[in-house]
Structures are given as structure tokens and as C-alpha cells.
Design an enzyme around this catalytic site. Structure first.
Site, PDB file in Angstrom:
ATOM      1  N   SER A 137      -7.493 -10.774  -0.920  1.00  0.00           N
ATOM      2  CA  SER A 137      -7.624  -9.421  -1.594  1.00  0.00           C
ATOM      3  C   SER A 137      -8.367  -8.234  -0.279  1.00  0.00           C
ATOM      4  O   SER A 137      -7.933  -8.712   0.667  1.00  0.00           O
ATOM      5  CB  SER A 137      -9.018  -9.310  -2.413  1.00  0.00           C
ATOM      6  OG  SER A 137      -9.399  -8.133  -3.118  1.00  0.00           O
ATOM      7  N   TYR A 151      -2.608   0.700  -2.732  1.00  0.00           N
ATOM      8  CA  TYR A 151      -3.202  -0.516  -2.120  1.00  0.00           C
ATOM      9  C   TYR A 151      -4.562  -0.784  -2.893  1.00  0.00           C
ATOM     10  O   TYR A 151      -4.803  -1.982  -3.091  1.00  0.00           O
ATOM     11  CB  TYR A 151      -3.380  -0.499  -0.666  1.00  0.00           C
ATOM     12  CG  TYR A 151      -3.927  -1.683   0.055  1.00  0.00           C
ATOM     13  CD1 TYR A 151      -3.100  -2.688   0.337  1.00  0.00           C
ATOM     14  CD2 TYR A 151      -5.110  -1.717   0.760  1.00  0.00           C
ATOM     15  CE1 TYR A 151      -3.590  -3.951   1.101  1.00  0.00           C
ATOM     16  CE2 TYR A 151      -5.584  -2.736   1.414  1.00  0.00           C
ATOM     17  CZ  TYR A 151      -4.802  -3.854   1.526  1.00  0.00           C
ATOM     18  OH  TYR A 151      -5.145  -4.918   2.312  1.00  0.00           O
ATOM     19  N   LYS A 155      -5.303  -4.098  -5.108  1.00  0.00           N
ATOM     20  CA  LYS A 155      -6.293  -5.357  -4.645  1.00  0.00           C
ATOM     21  C   LYS A 155      -7.611  -5.104  -5.859  1.00  0.00           C
ATOM     22  O   LYS A 155      -7.844  -6.214  -5.989  1.00  0.00           O
ATOM     23  CB  LYS A 155      -6.938  -5.015  -3.205  1.00  0.00           C
ATOM     24  CG  LYS A 155      -5.807  -5.062  -2.359  1.00  0.00           C
ATOM     25  CD  LYS A 155      -5.536  -6.477  -2.112  1.00  0.00           C
ATOM     26  CE  LYS A 155      -4.456  -6.785  -0.780  1.00  0.00           C
ATOM     27  NZ  LYS A 155      -4.125  -8.084  -0.584  1.00  0.00           N
TER      28      LYS A 155
HETATM   29  N1  LIG Z   1      -5.277  -6.883   8.273  1.00  0.00           N
HETATM   30  C1  LIG Z   1      -6.250  -6.532   7.724  1.00  0.00           C
HETATM   31  O1  LIG Z   1      -7.241  -5.669   8.267  1.00  0.00           O
HETATM   32  C2  LIG Z   1      -6.431  -6.884   6.220  1.00  0.00           C
HETATM   33  C3  LIG Z   1      -7.841  -6.392   5.517  1.00  0.00           C
HETATM   34  C4  LIG Z   1      -7.914  -6.688   4.389  1.00  0.00           C
HETATM   35  C5  LIG Z   1      -6.899  -7.474   3.543  1.00  0.00           C
HETATM   36  N2  LIG Z   1      -5.919  -7.921   4.169  1.00  0.00           N
HETATM   37  C6  LIG Z   1      -4.717  -8.754   3.447  1.00  0.00           C
HETATM   38  O2  LIG Z   1      -4.433  -9.777   4.406  1.00  0.00           O
HETATM   39  C7  LIG Z   1      -3.317 -10.109   3.776  1.00  0.00           C
HETATM   40  C8  LIG Z   1      -2.383 -10.277   4.985  1.00  0.00           C
HETATM   41  O3  LIG Z   1      -2.162  -9.413   5.861  1.00  0.00           O
HETATM   42  P1  LIG Z   1      -2.001  -9.311   7.346  1.00  0.00           P
HETATM   43  O4  LIG Z   1      -2.788  -8.268   8.066  1.00  0.00           O
HETATM   44  O5  LIG Z   1      -1.938 -10.793   8.006  1.00  0.00           O
HETATM   45  O6  LIG Z   1      -0.568  -8.506   7.249  1.00  0.00           O
HETATM   46  P2  LIG Z   1       0.935  -8.814   8.138  1.00  0.00           P
HETATM   47  O7  LIG Z   1       0.456  -9.056   9.351  1.00  0.00           O
HETATM   48  O8  LIG Z   1       1.685  -7.707   7.873  1.00  0.00           O
HETATM   49  O9  LIG Z   1       1.570 -10.050   7.149  1.00  0.00           O
HETATM   50  C9  LIG Z   1       1.837  -9.982   6.029  1.00  0.00           C
HETATM   51  C10 LIG Z   1       2.648 -11.182   5.723  1.00  0.00           C
HETATM   52  O10 LIG Z   1       3.309 -10.927   4.084  1.00  0.00           O
HETATM   53  C11 LIG Z   1       4.734 -11.389   4.182  1.00  0.00           C
HETATM   54  N3  LIG Z   1       5.194 -10.533   3.097  1.00  0.00           N
HETATM   55  C12 LIG Z   1       5.256  -9.425   2.931  1.00  0.00           C
HETATM   56  N4  LIG Z   1       5.722  -8.861   2.107  1.00  0.00           N
HETATM   57  C13 LIG Z   1       6.149 -10.211   1.579  1.00  0.00           C
HETATM   58  C14 LIG Z   1       7.105 -10.594   0.275  1.00  0.00           C
HETATM   59  N5  LIG Z   1       7.503  -9.598  -0.590  1.00  0.00           N
HETATM   60  N6  LIG Z   1       7.072 -11.907  -0.052  1.00  0.00           N
HETATM   61  C15 LIG Z   1       6.698 -12.679   0.923  1.00  0.00           C
HETATM   62  N7  LIG Z   1       6.105 -12.492   1.922  1.00  0.00           N
HETATM   63  C16 LIG Z   1       5.717 -11.313   2.226  1.00  0.00           C
HETATM   64  C17 LIG Z   1       5.128 -10.900   5.741  1.00  0.00           C
HETATM   65  O11 LIG Z   1       6.185 -11.797   6.055  1.00  0.00           O
HETATM   66  P3  LIG Z   1       7.747 -11.076   6.070  1.00  0.00           P
HETATM   67  O12 LIG Z   1       7.629  -9.558   6.332  1.00  0.00           O
HETATM   68  O13 LIG Z   1       8.357 -11.815   6.763  1.00  0.00           O
HETATM   69  O14 LIG Z   1       8.033 -11.311   4.322  1.00  0.00           O
HETATM   70  C18 LIG Z   1       3.852 -11.420   6.588  1.00  0.00           C
HETATM   71  O15 LIG Z   1       3.888 -12.960   6.819  1.00  0.00           O
HETATM   72  C19 LIG Z   1      -2.659  -9.053   2.910  1.00  0.00           C
HETATM   73  O16 LIG Z   1      -2.760  -9.412   1.549  1.00  0.00           O
HETATM   74  C20 LIG Z   1      -3.422  -7.909   3.177  1.00  0.00           C
HETATM   75  O17 LIG Z   1      -3.497  -7.150   2.075  1.00  0.00           O
HETATM   76  C21 LIG Z   1      -5.712  -7.601   5.429  1.00  0.00           C
END
Ligand SMILES: NC(=O)c1ccc[n+]([C@@H]2O[C@H](COP(=O)([O-])OP(=O)(O)OC[C@H]3O[C@@H](n4cnc5c(N)ncnc54)[C@H](OP(=O)(O)O)[C@@H]3O)[C@@H](O)[C@H]2O)c1
Length: 254
Positions: A137, A151, A155
Site C-alpha cells: 500500500s 492513487y 490504496k
Molecule cells: N516508490 C515509492 O516511493 C512507493 C511509495 C509507496 C508505495 N509504493 C508502492 O510500491 C509498489 C512498487 O512500486 P515501485 O516504486 O517499485 O514502482 P516501479 O519501479 O514503477 O515498479 C512497478 C512494478 O509493477 C509492474 N507493473 C506495473 N503495472 C503492472 C501490471 N498491470 N501487471 C503486472 N505488473 C505491473 C512493473 O513492471 P511492468 O511495467 O513490466 O509490468 C514493475 O515491475 C507499488 O504498489 C507502489 O504503489 C511505492
């Protein structure tokens, strides 16, 4: 006895890949994301580190792809002990006054309905293993961040999905996790697109975090996600926990 097995979505990069590498120290991992080449490279990396990983390219918004990752995982490893529903997207970044309902639907399809569909497909197997569902989340589940309506709403609903799942499924431990602000592709998208869609002061705060080196490396919350998938106790089911809480860090052990 066979090793535990964990399915991780969004495992091609960022937080999902970091979590997968930690999980793979103790368990088999099935990796899901849309980009087949990046996913194959992630599996190769985990193999080189001594782990066992199967890449299953797929889109969490597609019911048949969620069913396929479950089938493939069972065919490879014979059991499913946990899911880490990590795939996510921040887009669209735009104020509600300019919201495009179709773009919101796309966001919810990934952030909310993806975890729902994959959980549903895996549930019989998770029940059998007294398994866990770890939903990635965000702090945005509880704050109203200008420009992040789709978003924040997704979440917030994911946290509710976690609570309802916990109430309905006594054999499964469901936990939602706040991973902090992490240095990933998602943060790059925020810096790239947020200038127009976000309130200027909030946008500047995110840019400053990056410039000041305050974003977390994915390995820190990634290790916490892995520990939760392997060890979260049943009494936490339904909770929204932070990656850096003392009790979560205590699961990491030595
Ligand atoms: N980064 C932050 O600061 C932060 C903060 C709070 C929460 N989060 C949460 O952490 C999680 C991971 O985010 P991240 O920061 O690592 O982002 P990211 O680097 O953009 O990675 C997102 C991942 O999800 C995959 N993805 C996206 N759409 C998809 C779909 N329809 N089906 C299957 N896979 C899909 C992408 O691969 P493909 O594009 O190849 O599908 C990628 O592996 C998310 O849920 C995000 O909301 C992140």
C-alpha cells in the site's frame, strides 16, 4: 520437505525485485510483471545469487494472467505460501477537477483489482498452507495528496480489501504495508509528471527528497516485505503496518 513458495507481482524492478531477492534466500519465487525481458533478467539474477525463481510474464489487470501465474507456480513448485501484491502505478497525476474517469479505472485495475484477482486465484492454495497476502500500500492510503486522487483512493481501498480479506479468511494472514518513499521508477514518474498535476509545494517536497538523497533504497523496505511474506503472524491479519515499525523489523532476524 519442499521449500515455501511466494508469488511477487511487479517483480521486474524497484521494490518488487528487491523483495524477491530477499524472499529467494529462503523460498522459491514466482515473478510476475508485463515486461518479459526484464522479468527473465530478474530470474537470472536470483538464480546467480543461489535462489530459485520462475518468471511468469503477465498483466495483473487480466484475470487469465493471474490464473496462469498460480497454475505455473503450482506446476513448478507444488505449493503457494504467500503473495506479495506489489505491482502498482501512480498515474494519472491530475487534480480531481480535471480527472478522467477512464484513467482512474486503469489505475484501480492495477492497484486494486490486480491484488483482488490474484488473491482470488491463489486463495484455495493459500488456505491450504495457512498462507499470507502482503498488499503493498502507501502512506497515500491515509492522506489526501493533491493530484494523486486515483492513487490515494486505490490504496485506501486496498487497505480495506486487506481488512475484509482478514475478516473473511481465518486461514490466511492478510497485511497491508506502507513501504516509505523509495527510490524507484515510480518516483521518477512523479518528478517527471507531477509539476503540472500536483500542488507546487507537495511536488517540490518530492523533488527535494530525491535531490537530498532521502528516498529509501528499495532493499530496505524490500527486506521488510520479504520478512512479512515469510513470517507475519496471524494476529496481524487485517492491519496496515509500516515497513520500519519495530515489530516488522524484528521479523528480519539476524
Ligand atoms: N516508490 C515509492 O516511493 C512507493 C511509495 C509507496 C508505495 N509504493 C508502492 O510500491 C509498489 C512498487 O512500486 P515501485 O516504486 O517499485 O514502482 P516501479 O519501479 O514503477 O515498479 C512497478 C512494478 O509493477 C509492474 N507493473 C506495473 N503495472 C503492472 C501490471 N498491470 N501487471 C503486472 N505488473 C505491473 C512493473 O513492471 P511492468 O511495467 O513490466 O509490468 C514493475 O515491475 C507499488 O504498489 C507502489 O504503489 C511505492
Amino acid at each position: 520437505m519442499s521449500k515455501p513458495t511466494v508469488i511477487i507481482t511487479g517483480a521486474s524492478r524497484g521494490l518488487g525485485l528487491a523483495a524477491a531477492r530477499f524472499v529467494a534466500v529462503r523460498a522459491n519465487v514466482a515473478l510476475m510483471a508485463r515486461s518479459a525481458a526484464e522479468l527473465a533478467e530478474a530470474a537470472r539474477l536470483i538464480g546467480a545469487e543461489g535462489g530459485t525463481a520462475v518468471p511468469v510474464p503477465g498483466n495483473v489487470t487480466k484475470r487469465e494472467d493471474c490464473a496462469r501465474v498460480v497454475e505455473k507456480t503450482l506446476a513448478e513448485y507444488g505449493r503457494i505460501d504467500a503473495l506479495i501484491n506489489n505491482a502498482g502505478t501512480i498515474e494519472p497525476i491530475a487534480p480531481i477537477a480535471a480527472a478522467d474517469a477512464a484513467a482512474w479505472q486503469k489505475n484501480w485495475a492495477v492497484n486494486l483489482l490486480g491484488p483482488l484477482q490474484l488473491t482470488q486465484a491463489a486463495l484455495p492454495h493459500l488456505r491450504a498452507r495457512r498462507g499470507r497476502v502482503i498488499n503493498v500500500s502507501s502512506g497515500a492510503a491515509e492522506y489526501g495528496l493533491p493530484g494523486w486522487g486515483a492513487y490515494c483512493a486505490a490504496k485506501g481501498a486496498l487497505n480495506q480489501l486487506t481488512r475484509v480479506l482478514a475478516a473473511e479468511e481465518p486461514l490466511v494472514t492478510a497485511v497491508a504495508v506502507r513501504p516509505g518513499a523509495v527510490n524507484t521508477e515510480m518516483q521518477r514518474v512523479i518528478r517527471e509528471q507531477g509539476a503540472t498535476g500536483m500542488a507546487p509545494d507537495v511536488y517540490k517536497r518530492f523533488v527535494r527528497k530525491y535531490e537530498d538523497g532521502q528516498l529509501l533504497p528499495p532493499e530496505k523496505p524490500g527486506a521488510a516485505l520479504a520478512a512479512l511474506a515469510l513470517y507475519a503472524p496471524p494476529e496481524w491479519s487485517g492491519e496496515f503496518v509500516a515497513w520500519d515499525e519495530e515489530r516488522v523489523q524484528a521479523l528480519l532476524g539476524d
